[in-house]
Design a protein around this motif. Structure first.
Motif, PDB file in Angstrom:
ATOM      1  N   ASN A   1       0.940  -0.937   0.313  1.00 51.60           N
ATOM      2  CA  ASN A   1       0.357  -0.181   0.318  1.00 51.60           C
ATOM      3  C   ASN A   1       1.084   1.761  -0.382  1.00 51.60           C
ATOM      4  N   LYS A   2       2.591   1.208   0.620  1.00 55.27           N
ATOM      5  CA  LYS A   2       2.685   2.606   0.206  1.00 55.27           C
ATOM      6  C   LYS A   2       3.176   3.443  -1.078  1.00 55.27           C
TER       7      LYS A   2
ATOM      8  N   LYS B   1       1.332   5.629  -2.128  1.00 52.02           N
ATOM      9  CA  LYS B   1       1.418   6.818  -1.231  1.00 52.02           C
ATOM     10  C   LYS B   1       2.424   7.863  -1.876  1.00 52.02           C
TER      11      LYS B   1
ATOM     12  N   ASN C   1       7.453  -1.766   6.718  1.00 46.64           N
ATOM     13  CA  ASN C   1       7.291  -1.614   4.760  1.00 46.64           C
ATOM     14  C   ASN C   1       7.841  -0.920   4.675  1.00 46.64           C
TER      15      ASN C   1
ATOM     16  N   GLY D   1      -7.026  -3.623   6.198  1.00 44.53           N
ATOM     17  CA  GLY D   1      -6.060  -2.639   7.505  1.00 44.53           C
ATOM     18  C   GLY D   1      -6.132  -1.061   7.702  1.00 44.53           C
ATOM     19  N   SER D   2      -6.430  -1.248   9.025  1.00 49.58           N
ATOM     20  CA  SER D   2      -6.156   0.453   9.630  1.00 49.58           C
ATOM     21  C   SER D   2      -5.340   0.154  10.728  1.00 49.58           C
ATOM     22  N   GLY D   3      -3.913   1.412  10.191  1.00 51.58           N
ATOM     23  CA  GLY D   3      -3.012   1.551  11.151  1.00 51.58           C
ATOM     24  C   GLY D   3      -2.713   3.115  11.017  1.00 51.58           C
ATOM     25  N   SER D   4      -1.353   3.669  10.468  1.00 51.77           N
ATOM     26  CA  SER D   4      -1.813   5.285  10.294  1.00 51.77           C
ATOM     27  C   SER D   4      -2.268   5.914   9.804  1.00 51.77           C
TER      28      SER D   4
ATOM     29  N   THR E   1      -4.754   4.290   4.547  1.00 47.75           N
ATOM     30  CA  THR E   1      -5.407   3.845   3.844  1.00 47.75           C
ATOM     31  C   THR E   1      -6.544   3.514   3.278  1.00 47.75           C
TER      32      THR E   1
ATOM     33  N   ASP F   1       1.365 -11.450   5.432  1.00 49.64           N
ATOM     34  CA  ASP F   1       1.567 -11.004   7.005  1.00 49.64           C
ATOM     35  C   ASP F   1       1.597 -10.718   7.652  1.00 49.64           C
TER      36      ASP F   1
ATOM     37  N   TYR G   1       0.357  -6.896   9.662  1.00 55.48           N
ATOM     38  CA  TYR G   1      -0.841  -6.644   9.047  1.00 55.48           C
ATOM     39  C   TYR G   1      -1.767  -7.717   8.698  1.00 55.48           C
ATOM     40  N   THR G   2      -1.499  -7.635   7.432  1.00 57.41           N
ATOM     41  CA  THR G   2      -2.573  -8.509   6.303  1.00 57.41           C
ATOM     42  C   THR G   2      -3.088  -9.808   7.505  1.00 57.41           C
TER      43      THR G   2
ATOM     44  N   THR H   1      -2.717  -5.599   1.365  1.00 55.99           N
ATOM     45  CA  THR H   1      -1.679  -4.628   1.472  1.00 55.99           C
ATOM     46  C   THR H   1      -0.350  -4.667   1.064  1.00 55.99           C
ATOM     47  N   GLY H   2       0.015  -5.925   1.196  1.00 54.20           N
ATOM     48  CA  GLY H   2       1.133  -6.175   0.840  1.00 54.20           C
ATOM     49  C   GLY H   2       1.544  -6.983   2.153  1.00 54.20           C
TER      50      GLY H   2
HETATM   51  C1  LIG Z   1       1.698   0.255   6.568  1.00 52.72           C
HETATM   52  C2  LIG Z   1       0.544  -1.304   5.903  1.00 52.72           C
HETATM   53  C3  LIG Z   1      -0.658  -1.791   6.590  1.00 52.72           C
HETATM   54  C4  LIG Z   1      -1.709  -0.278   6.939  1.00 52.72           C
HETATM   55  O1  LIG Z   1      -1.680   0.753   6.345  1.00 52.72           O
HETATM   56  P1  LIG Z   1      -1.959   2.857   6.857  1.00 52.72           P
HETATM   57  O2  LIG Z   1      -1.693   3.519   6.044  1.00 52.72           O
HETATM   58  O3  LIG Z   1      -0.646   2.429   7.778  1.00 52.72           O
HETATM   59  O4  LIG Z   1      -3.081   2.563   7.908  1.00 52.72           O
HETATM   60  C5  LIG Z   1      -1.395  -2.587   6.191  1.00 52.72           C
HETATM   61  N1  LIG Z   1      -0.396  -3.085   5.990  1.00 52.72           N
HETATM   62  C6  LIG Z   1       1.091  -3.267   5.642  1.00 52.72           C
HETATM   63  C7  LIG Z   1       1.258  -4.776   4.726  1.00 52.72           C
HETATM   64  C8  LIG Z   1       1.570  -2.078   5.565  1.00 52.72           C
HETATM   65  O5  LIG Z   1       2.659  -2.660   5.742  1.00 52.72           O
END
Ligand SMILES: *Cc1c(COP(=O)(O)O)cnc(C)c1O
Length: 338
Positions: free
Chosen positions: A48-49, A52, A77, A191-194, A197, A286, A289-290, A317-318
């Motif tokens: 996903n990065k 961005k 990642n 996924g919901s982290g920073s 996404t 992974d 995250y996923t 998202t990888g």
């Molecule tokens: C960073 C990441 C996320 C989370 O995405 P955010 O945009 O940070 O919420 C999910 N999956 C993977 C593999 C990531 O590297």
């Protein structure tokens, strides 16, 4: 919506595939699960990065930067993909790594850490959990400036308004794919982290009037802490786009309970999810995250929140490089938390 007014570098030539998961759906029982393969995005390997970074790297180049500066956890990642974008653009790259789990950074660790070195990161500063990362990255940029260089700071996860545009673009890409394949989905799971996404997708769904509900699965926070972050990100993206939209608070939906005991620390449901997808569809998730996000999807299906007859799209998202840093846990030869 017209995104072409924002400078963008292209790191993936084609839309990522949307595929059914028939064997996994049969294993799960209940809803029909499909996958959007953002693990197949560009950049060594992508995730996903990458989306961005297309906007962030373009902005860095427009501003005349020679070095990308960013931050993340030891198996980040986001750091790997930022470094990969820097390599591709002929820029240099420096990281500030936060040891969220004390003493967890080892320069010679496998997975993403190995790739940091293989791709040639210029410098890594390791700081303890709770450090002010914005200030730590500013210090790196100040050091560069003192040498006559120019750093461009990218926040953790690339999650600012500009980075979020990558997932507005993804929303538009999916809308077109659904139209072409005549597909309808009842839910999207992400996924919901920073939050770039989840928030970027929500902004893109609102702006394009796509009314498929998005469920974010928290990878480091339960809903009370996660949802305000996502809400803020979605609003920032909407504002950058110049849309006259107030993001409804109730459009931000996340679930907790799948990331514990701690961000990046394995649990049994994650191991079940990673093994299940590997052994039914030969798709790698992974551990950080996923795997936890898919554990959330499995949990919601088992609780009846996703029902038989419904179609659910999982956004991959990888993150595959970090499987190598958790081999024993993923094979069940090392015990993990419940
Ligand atoms: C960073 C990441 C996320 C989370 O995405 P955010 O945009 O940070 O919420 C999910 N999956 C993977 C593999 C990531 O590297």
């Amino acid at each position: 919506m017209d995104l072409s007014r924002f400078p963008r570098r292209i790191y993936t030539e084609h839309p990522t595939p949307i595929e059914p998961l028939p064997r996994f759906s049969e294993w799960l029982g209940g809803p029909e699960i499909w996958i959007k393969r953002d693990d197949l995005l560009g950049l060594a390997p992508g995730g996903n990065k990458t989306r961005k970074l297309e906007f962030l790297a373009a902005d860095a180049l427009a501003k005349g930067a020679d070095t990308l500066v960013t931050c993340g956890a030891p198996q980040s990642n986001h750091c790997r993909i930022t470094l990969a974008a820097a390599v591709k653009e002929g820029l240099r790259c420096r990281f500030v790594i936060e040891e969220r789990v004390p003493n967890s950074y080892r320069e010679d660790a496998s997975g993403n850490n190995f790739m940091f070195r293989l791709l040639g990161v210029e410098a890594v500063t390791v700081v303890p959990a709770g450090t002010d990362m914005t200030a730590a990255m500013q210090k790196v940029a100040d050091d560069l400036a003192a040498e006559g260089r120019k750093g461009y700071i990218i926040p953790g996860g690339g999650s600012n308004a500009l980075g979020g545009l990558g997932y507005v673009a993804c929303a538009q890409e999916m809308q077109q794919q659904w139209f072409e394949k005549q597909l309808r989905f009842d839910h999207l799971v992400v996924g919901s982290g920073s939050s770039g996404t989840h928030g970027g997708l929500l902004a893109g769904f609102l702006g394009n009037r796509i009314d498929v509900p998005i469920t974010g699965v928290g990878v480091s926070r339960d809903p009370a802490d996660q949802e305000p972050l996502v809400h803020r990100e979605a609003q920032a993206v909407v504002d950058l786009l110049g849309l006259d939209i107030q993001v409804p608070r109730e459009a931000v939906v996340s679930v907790g309970g799948y990331w514990q005991p701690k961000y990046s620390v394995p649990n049994a449901k994650m191991v079940e999810a990673v093994q299940a997808l590997a052994r039914t569809e030969a798709i790698l998730l992974d551990p950080v995250y996923t795997g936890k996000v898919m554990a959330g999807l499995i949990g919601l299906a088992r609780q009846g929140r996703f029902k038989a007859g419904e179609r659910v799209l999982f956004l991959h998202t990888g993150g595959a490089p970090s499987v190598h840093a958790y081999e024993a846990e993923l094979l069940g030869s090392m015990p993990v938390a419940d």
